[in-house]
Every structure is written in C-alpha cells, then in structure tokens.
Write an enzyme that holds these catalytic residues in place. Sequence first.
Site, short mmCIF file in Angstrom:
data_model
loop_
_atom_site.label_atom_id
_atom_site.label_comp_id
_atom_site.label_asym_id
_atom_site.label_seq_id
_atom_site.Cartn_x
_atom_site.Cartn_y
_atom_site.Cartn_z
N ARG A 139 -13.62 -8.48 1.66
CA ARG A 139 -12.21 -8.23 1.39
C ARG A 139 -11.39 -9.47 1.72
O ARG A 139 -10.50 -9.87 0.98
CB ARG A 139 -11.70 -7.03 2.23
CG ARG A 139 -12.34 -5.68 1.92
CD ARG A 139 -11.99 -5.19 0.53
NE ARG A 139 -10.55 -5.13 0.34
CZ ARG A 139 -9.75 -4.14 0.77
NH1 ARG A 139 -10.27 -3.09 1.38
NH2 ARG A 139 -8.45 -4.15 0.53
N ARG A 183 0.87 -1.18 0.00
CA ARG A 183 0.00 0.00 0.00
C ARG A 183 0.90 1.22 0.00
O ARG A 183 1.69 1.43 0.92
CB ARG A 183 -0.92 0.01 1.22
CG ARG A 183 -1.64 1.33 1.40
CD ARG A 183 -2.77 1.28 2.41
NE ARG A 183 -3.92 0.59 1.84
CZ ARG A 183 -5.18 0.76 2.28
NH1 ARG A 183 -5.44 1.57 3.29
NH2 ARG A 183 -6.16 0.10 1.71
N GLN A 231 -10.16 -3.82 -3.44
CA GLN A 231 -11.44 -3.28 -2.98
C GLN A 231 -12.54 -3.54 -4.00
O GLN A 231 -13.63 -4.01 -3.67
CB GLN A 231 -11.31 -1.77 -2.74
CG GLN A 231 -12.61 -1.11 -2.32
CD GLN A 231 -13.05 -1.55 -0.93
OE1 GLN A 231 -12.29 -1.48 0.02
NE2 GLN A 231 -14.28 -2.05 -0.81
N ASP A 276 -17.02 6.97 -1.76
CA ASP A 276 -15.71 6.83 -1.10
C ASP A 276 -15.45 8.18 -0.42
O ASP A 276 -16.16 9.17 -0.69
CB ASP A 276 -14.66 6.51 -2.18
CG ASP A 276 -13.24 6.34 -1.64
OD1 ASP A 276 -13.06 6.26 -0.41
OD2 ASP A 276 -12.30 6.31 -2.46
N HIS A 283 -7.31 0.78 -6.59
CA HIS A 283 -7.52 -0.04 -5.39
C HIS A 283 -8.18 -1.35 -5.85
O HIS A 283 -9.35 -1.60 -5.57
CB HIS A 283 -8.39 0.71 -4.39
CG HIS A 283 -8.38 0.16 -3.00
ND1 HIS A 283 -7.64 -0.95 -2.63
CD2 HIS A 283 -9.04 0.55 -1.87
CE1 HIS A 283 -7.84 -1.19 -1.33
NE2 HIS A 283 -8.69 -0.30 -0.86
N CYS A 315 -16.62 1.85 0.44
CA CYS A 315 -15.41 1.04 0.69
C CYS A 315 -14.93 1.17 2.13
O CYS A 315 -14.19 0.32 2.61
CB CYS A 315 -14.31 1.43 -0.29
SG CYS A 315 -13.85 3.16 -0.21
N1 CP Z 1 -11.36 0.11 2.27
C1 CP Z 1 -10.09 0.01 2.69
O1 CP Z 1 -9.15 -0.24 1.93
O2 CP Z 1 -9.96 0.16 4.03
P1 CP Z 1 -8.60 0.36 4.82
O3 CP Z 1 -8.02 1.68 4.41
O4 CP Z 1 -9.00 0.33 6.28
O5 CP Z 1 -7.66 -0.77 4.49
N1 NVA Z 2 -9.77 6.79 -1.85
C1 NVA Z 2 -9.45 6.38 -0.50
C2 NVA Z 2 -9.71 4.92 -0.30
C3 NVA Z 2 -9.57 4.46 1.11
C4 NVA Z 2 -9.76 3.00 1.26
C5 NVA Z 2 -8.01 6.74 -0.19
O1 NVA Z 2 -7.16 6.58 -1.06
O2 NVA Z 2 -7.75 7.19 0.92
#
Ligand code: CP
Ligand code: NVA
Length: 299
Positions: A285, A101, A131, A217, A128, A257
């Site tokens: 997930r 990530r 997700q 989101d 993502h 999400c």
């Molecule tokens: N939706 C999602 O990716 O959640 P987190 O940021 O908690 O991993």
């Molecule tokens: N668009 C958001 C998704 C979080 C799961 C971000 O990147 O923070």
Amino acid sequence: MKHLLKLESLPRADMEEILQSAPAIKAGRGRPGPQPLAGQIWAMIFSKASTRTRVSFEVGVRELGGQPIFLNANDIQLGRGEPIKDTARVLGRMTHGAIIRTFAQKDVEDFALFSGRPTINALTDDEHPCQILADLMTFEEKRGPIAGKKVVFIGDASCNVPISWMFAAGKLGFQLWLAAPKDFQPSADLIARARGDIHCTEDPLEAVAGADLLYTDVWVSMGKEAEAAERIRRLAGYQINESLVRRAHPNALVMHCLPAYRGKEIDEPTFEAHAETIFDEAENRLHVQKAILDWIVRA
Ligand code: CP
Ligand code: NVA
C-alpha cells in the site's frame, strides 16, 4: 489535473504507469530520491476507520517531501453538516491535494470538482482503488504479469473491493470469478460497465478450480454493521479455508485486504499459512500509493 477517483475512470495506460513505477519506488526506499511533493500540504479527510490506508498515506506523503494533515471528518465542520463542496473550496485554497475515505462516491467526486486539487479515493462504498493497485503490484512481484491469470474473489462480492477488482480485470485482461450468494453479487449493470472476463457463481468450489489467486474481504464492510448478524449467516459458506485452497492451482496466492476476521471470511490456519503474502500486500500500500502520488502531481 489528475485524480484517482475510481478504477473505473482510471485509464489503462495510467494504471500501467503506476504499476510500472511502484517496484522501483519500493526498491529505492530509504535512499535519497525525488521529492515530488516538496513544499506541499495534503489533506487526509477520513469518515471511516483506517489503519493501513491512513498510515501508508501519512508516511508516503512525508517520504515524498510533503506534509499530511489528518482530519477526522467528525472533528471538522463536515461532520456537523457543512457541505462537501464548501469544505472542498476552503481546503483547495490552503492545501495542494486531498486523500478522502468516506461513504458516498459522489463526495469524493464533488471534492475533486470544487477543490480544484488532485484528489485520491482512499475508499468509498463504491470502490477501493488504492487497495487493488497494491494487490496487483503484489501479485505481479510474486508471479509476473496478471494478464491471462485467474483471480477468484470469495465473500461479499458486492462491496467496494471486488468492484475495483472488476474494473481492474477489464483493463488488465485477467479472468475474474466472484463467488457469493446471488444478492451479494455485483449488479448486471456494473458487470457490463467493467467490460472484463467476469464470472459470477454461487458455488465457491466451481470458482476456485485452477485459480492463481484467491482473495477475500470482510463480510461486514464499514457502514454495514447493522446487517452484521444477517451477513454472517448468509455468507457462512463463502470462507477461504484449506479445503478450498486445495482446489486452486498448487502455486496459488491467497490475499486479503485486511482487517481479517478469522473464522469468518478466512480461517486461522489459511490466514497464517499465507501471512507473508498478506503482509507484503499491506506493505505495498505504501509503495504503490507513493507511485500514485508521484503520478498525480506530474503534469
Ligand atoms: N485495507 C485497508 O484499506 O485497510 P484500512 O481500513 O486499515 O485502511
Ligand atoms: N470492504 C471493506 C474494506 C476494508 C478495507 C470495507 O469497506 O469496510
């Protein structure tokens, strides 16, 4: 060697294979089953916060017989400037795969290249993918095939989550509407690359008419905190609330999400009315990522 770097580059057949195997993995949870990661160590390198992605991958790797090592990017030399390609060459010699990530998509792609190990994008600024695979699984377990349905994203339509939705639309054949102010819409280049039935509008009411799924989101993605006040001001009209849901199909699902900011991208009553779906989505997930891990280690 397989990777899951973005939905854009995931072949449609592989996407379908993952989505087909996930329900059986979910149903079989808790019973003795295959351990495709037996004897494997998986690195999880995270440069951004996470609840769902971190826990679902740590649990999923273990349930498939492997062991995760969680590495906060700030605790390893990467956080002090060691190049990703050097980190990748070290971890590639010690571990069997990586879940990353981070901010730049290129970092995940470089890691895959230099580690020589299966690599999974657990969120970048561009996409993502895990997700959206969980979202597709959730929609299909509740409503059947998503092909031909109408999915509506409301909010910041230029961030990672709607972009992955766009590439899913192109591959799975559903209609995708994105409701956002002009400069929170994806670029024309991205829309062309997604090759789907994709429509952008500034009018959420136009978008939601007859929708089968309403999705949102956060307005302020990770890394965009400095723009928070401006984003909240600009996106104020792009909230999923009861008056919007009333215009969708009567059987429409509402998904998010997570994490959810009530009073911003969704209001509290709408969130709670659809909490069952939203937390099934969060749970999925785990199941879909086990399907991804199983797929990725299979030759
Ligand atoms: N939706 C999602 O990716 O959640 P987190 O940021 O908690 O991993
Ligand atoms: N668009 C958001 C998704 C979080 C799961 C971000 O990147 O923070």
